[in-house]
Motif scaffolding. Structure first.
Motif, PDB file in Angstrom:
ATOM      1  N   LEU A 169      40.093  24.317  15.036  1.00 11.14           N
ATOM      2  CA  LEU A 169      39.366  25.076  16.054  1.00 11.14           C
ATOM      3  C   LEU A 169      40.130  25.184  17.363  1.00 11.14           C
ATOM      4  N   GLU A 170      41.008  24.234  17.629  1.00  9.00           N
ATOM      5  CA  GLU A 170      41.837  24.364  18.831  1.00  9.00           C
ATOM      6  C   GLU A 170      42.752  25.579  18.724  1.00  9.00           C
ATOM      7  N   SER A 171      43.206  25.887  17.518  1.00 10.55           N
ATOM      8  CA  SER A 171      43.990  27.112  17.317  1.00 10.55           C
ATOM      9  C   SER A 171      43.101  28.345  17.425  1.00 10.55           C
ATOM     10  N   VAL A 172      41.932  28.285  16.797  1.00 11.70           N
ATOM     11  CA  VAL A 172      41.017  29.421  16.853  1.00 11.70           C
ATOM     12  C   VAL A 172      40.634  29.717  18.298  1.00 11.70           C
ATOM     13  N   ARG A 173      40.524  28.687  19.100  1.00 14.67           N
ATOM     14  CA  ARG A 173      40.195  28.869  20.518  1.00 14.67           C
ATOM     15  C   ARG A 173      41.290  29.636  21.256  1.00 14.67           C
ATOM     16  N   THR A 174      42.523  29.489  20.797  1.00 16.93           N
ATOM     17  CA  THR A 174      43.657  30.107  21.478  1.00 16.93           C
ATOM     18  C   THR A 174      43.915  31.526  21.005  1.00 16.93           C
ATOM     19  N   TYR A 175      43.879  31.751  19.679  1.00 20.78           N
ATOM     20  CA  TYR A 175      44.268  33.090  19.216  1.00 20.78           C
ATOM     21  C   TYR A 175      43.126  34.088  19.360  1.00 20.78           C
ATOM     22  N   GLU A 176      43.500  35.369  19.327  1.00 19.94           N
ATOM     23  CA  GLU A 176      42.587  36.494  19.558  1.00 19.94           C
ATOM     24  C   GLU A 176      41.899  36.404  20.917  1.00 19.94           C
ATOM     25  N   GLY A 177      42.600  35.844  21.895  1.00 19.34           N
ATOM     26  CA  GLY A 177      42.073  35.739  23.252  1.00 19.34           C
ATOM     27  C   GLY A 177      41.596  34.343  23.570  1.00 19.34           C
ATOM     28  N   THR A 178      42.229  33.706  24.528  1.00 18.66           N
ATOM     29  CA  THR A 178      41.814  32.377  24.966  1.00 18.66           C
ATOM     30  C   THR A 178      40.461  32.449  25.667  1.00 18.66           C
ATOM     31  N   ASP A 179      39.875  31.276  25.912  1.00 21.55           N
ATOM     32  CA  ASP A 179      38.632  31.236  26.692  1.00 21.55           C
ATOM     33  C   ASP A 179      38.795  31.999  28.003  1.00 21.55           C
ATOM     34  N   GLU A 180      39.918  31.757  28.654  1.00 25.46           N
ATOM     35  CA  GLU A 180      40.118  32.342  29.986  1.00 25.46           C
ATOM     36  C   GLU A 180      40.184  33.875  29.926  1.00 25.46           C
ATOM     37  N   ILE A 181      40.832  34.399  28.884  1.00 26.43           N
ATOM     38  CA  ILE A 181      40.896  35.853  28.740  1.00 26.43           C
ATOM     39  C   ILE A 181      39.495  36.433  28.560  1.00 26.43           C
ATOM     40  N   HIS A 182      38.697  35.795  27.729  1.00 24.16           N
ATOM     41  CA  HIS A 182      37.343  36.320  27.508  1.00 24.16           C
ATOM     42  C   HIS A 182      36.460  36.136  28.736  1.00 24.16           C
ATOM     43  N   GLN A 183      36.679  35.067  29.494  1.00 24.07           N
ATOM     44  CA  GLN A 183      35.949  34.919  30.752  1.00 24.07           C
ATOM     45  C   GLN A 183      36.287  36.055  31.713  1.00 24.07           C
ATOM     46  N   LEU A 184      37.557  36.455  31.747  1.00 24.09           N
ATOM     47  CA  LEU A 184      37.957  37.547  32.625  1.00 24.09           C
ATOM     48  C   LEU A 184      37.419  38.887  32.138  1.00 24.09           C
ATOM     49  N   VAL A 185      37.368  39.075  30.821  1.00 22.82           N
ATOM     50  CA  VAL A 185      36.756  40.284  30.282  1.00 22.82           C
ATOM     51  C   VAL A 185      35.300  40.382  30.730  1.00 22.82           C
ATOM     52  N   LEU A 186      34.588  39.261  30.634  1.00 20.60           N
ATOM     53  CA  LEU A 186      33.177  39.263  31.020  1.00 20.60           C
ATOM     54  C   LEU A 186      33.009  39.370  32.527  1.00 20.60           C
ATOM     55  N   GLY A 187      33.893  38.711  33.276  1.00 12.90           N
ATOM     56  CA  GLY A 187      33.828  38.834  34.729  1.00 12.90           C
ATOM     57  C   GLY A 187      34.031  40.267  35.177  1.00 12.90           C
ATOM     58  N   ARG A 188      34.961  40.955  34.523  1.00 12.85           N
ATOM     59  CA  ARG A 188      35.189  42.368  34.858  1.00 12.85           C
ATOM     60  C   ARG A 188      33.977  43.221  34.520  1.00 12.85           C
ATOM     61  N   ALA A 189      33.330  42.927  33.374  1.00 10.88           N
ATOM     62  CA  ALA A 189      32.144  43.688  32.990  1.00 10.88           C
ATOM     63  C   ALA A 189      30.993  43.466  33.971  1.00 10.88           C
ATOM     64  N   LEU A 190      30.900  42.254  34.509  1.00 15.27           N
ATOM     65  CA  LEU A 190      29.804  41.931  35.423  1.00 15.27           C
ATOM     66  C   LEU A 190      30.027  42.477  36.831  1.00 15.27           C
ATOM     67  N   THR A 191      31.276  42.443  37.291  1.00  9.87           N
ATOM     68  CA  THR A 191      31.551  42.802  38.688  1.00  9.87           C
ATOM     69  C   THR A 191      32.182  44.176  38.859  1.00  9.87           C
ATOM     70  N   GLU A 192      32.711  44.742  37.735  1.00 10.05           N
ATOM     71  CA  GLU A 192      33.487  45.976  37.778  1.00 10.05           C
ATOM     72  C   GLU A 192      34.747  45.816  38.605  1.00 10.05           C
ATOM     73  N   LEU A 193      35.225  44.556  38.707  1.00 10.71           N
ATOM     74  CA  LEU A 193      36.468  44.252  39.416  1.00 10.71           C
ATOM     75  C   LEU A 193      37.430  43.610  38.442  1.00 10.71           C
ATOM     76  N   ASN A 194      38.699  43.994  38.530  1.00  8.65           N
ATOM     77  CA  ASN A 194      39.713  43.502  37.601  1.00  8.65           C
ATOM     78  C   ASN A 194      40.421  42.295  38.195  1.00  8.65           C
ATOM     79  N   ALA A 195      40.301  41.122  37.538  1.00  8.57           N
ATOM     80  CA  ALA A 195      40.971  39.909  38.027  1.00  8.57           C
ATOM     81  C   ALA A 195      42.137  39.509  37.121  1.00  8.57           C
ATOM     82  N   PHE A 196      42.570  40.405  36.234  1.00  2.00           N
ATOM     83  CA  PHE A 196      43.656  40.046  35.309  1.00  2.00           C
ATOM     84  C   PHE A 196      45.000  39.931  36.029  1.00  2.00           C
ATOM     85  N   SER A 197      45.150  40.602  37.149  1.00  2.00           N
ATOM     86  CA  SER A 197      46.428  40.530  37.855  1.00  2.00           C
ATOM     87  C   SER A 197      46.187  40.549  39.357  1.00  2.00           C
TER      88      SER A 197
END
Length: 398
Positions: A370-398
């Motif tokens: 599961l530690e590998s599954v947590r990393t591939y296809e988007g880490t926790d942090e990537i998915h948190q940023l996807v959701l943060g962008r959806a909630l705020t309409e602001l891009n924090a990826f860069s």
């Protein structure tokens, strides 16, 4: 209806089913798919998986059996694919990952990544050439996107494809590419003058080299590789005509992420079942530890998170079947399922005590995977940023 619906040996129901009756929420065909996958996992994977994990063995002989059962590319239509619904596919992922994450990963790489790329973006000739054999398990595909410098920013990929009068020349390197050393075809994503494009590269092409990554302490019963592309020449018709830009690989990644939403709950269920069984048989201070309030509280909390995760997966599956599932919703599922599965596995290890770190129980194997599954296809942090962008309409990826 899957070929695997033919009579099979009876397989015991998970212990958690005594409280959580998922079948009551499913259609008859979905239950058939689920039972077929459970029987396959029980009869063909579980008898050897602990030894395979220890010995770093991937049993390629099971691939045609997965094809015969209808599991490969099962959510796709035509070209020998089963055309099953999203929930049926998710249930198969859950049952396979209840045995081992490596086998759900195989089905994801083959069906949700490689086959989906060809099915969604390929020409009719490409589909006819590759998909029937891949659905049958006679051909294997891989999906070459991630690079050695990092996987979370595919826009920064350095692999290039240069067009000339004779076709395309691909140069670069990829890393953590599942199945690459046994694959017949690689879906290679590369930068071109017109942006990111996908290419179908037969793995026997000169300059294509896949080397299995050794030293893994996770996903040991599966294959991940380093890939070198040294002046790999492919014809003009090797390009995927329907994929232009990063929307191509991202579309495939979302298919794989959907399978993970379900699959991680399978690993969680396996750990929870092991903890329940052990709590009923391990005695301390003259009684089973399951008779203590602390252990019952832990089991109850684990069950609640498992149920919530499966219900979320089911909700996302129904949305997907109606064509309404969004990338942000997939991120909710991937983030929650893997995070909660890891917590359930950790609590199971606590309940098992010292024995929980041994191969007598599946818990540490699942936890490592599961530690590998947590990393591939988007880490926790990537998915948190996807959701943060959806909630705020602001891009924090860069």
């Amino acid at each position: 209806m899957p070929a695997a619906a033919r009579p099979r040996p009876l397989v015991a129901a998970p212990i958690v089913d005594a409280v959580f009756d998922l079948d009551d929420l499913l259609e008859p065909e979905e239950i058939i798919w689920s039972r077929a996958a459970r029987a396959f996992a029980t009869n063909r994977i579980l008898p050897t998986i602990e030894d395979d994990f220890e010995e770093k063995r991937f049993r390629a002989e099971l691939i045609p059996e997965l094809g015969a059962a209808g599991f490969l590319g099962m959510h796709l239509t035509g070209y020998g694919c089963a055309g099953a619904g999203a929930v049926s596919y998710g249930l198969v992922c859950l049952e396979l990952e209840a045995a081992d994450s490596g086998w759900r990963t195989f089905v994801s790489v083959q069906g949700s990544l490689a086959m989906s790329a060809i099915h969604q973006y390929g020409s009719e000739e490409q589909k006819q050439r590759w998909l029937p054999g891949m659905a049958a398990g006679a051909l294997v595909g891989c999906f070459a996107l991630t690079e050695p410098a990092g996987g979370s920013d595919p826009a920064a990929m350095t692999t290039t494809a240069t067009q000339d009068a004779d076709g395309w020349v691909i140069e670069g390197a990829k890393r953590w590419i599942g199945l690459a050393s046994i694959a017949d075809v690689a879906i290679v994503w590369a930068q071109t003058d017109a942006g990111v494009r996908g290419f179908l590269v037969p793995t026997d092409t000169t300059g294509f080299t896949a080397t299995p990554i050794d030293g893994k302490l996770s996903m040991r019963a599966s294959i991940q590789c380093d890939v070198r592309l040294d002046a790999v020449r492919v014809p003009s018709e090797a390009i995927l005509p329907g994929a232009a830009g990063l929307s191509g690989p991202f579309g495939c990644l979302n298919e794989a992420r959907f399978g993970i939403v379900w699959g991680a709950m399978g690993a969680a269920r396996s750990c929870l079942d092991a903890a329940i069984l052990r709590a009923k048989t391990r005695e301390v201070f003259g009684k089973p530890i399951g008779a203590t309030q602390l252990i019952q509280a832990k089991l109850a909390d684990m069950l609640v998170e498992y149920e919530k995760g499966v219900l979320l997966a089911l909700h996302l599956g129904r949305l997907k079947e109606r064509g309404m599932l969004t990338p942000a919703q997939i991120s909710v599922g991937k983030l929650n399922s893997v995070r909660e599965a890891i917590q359930i596995a950790r609590e199971a290890r606590v309940i098992l005590g010292g024995d929980g770190i041994t191969s007598e129980f599946p818990v540490m194997r699942h936890l490592a995977n599961l530690e590998s599954v947590r990393t591939y296809e988007g880490t926790d942090e990537i998915h948190q940023l996807v959701l943060g962008r959806a909630l705020t309409e602001l891009n924090a990826f860069s």
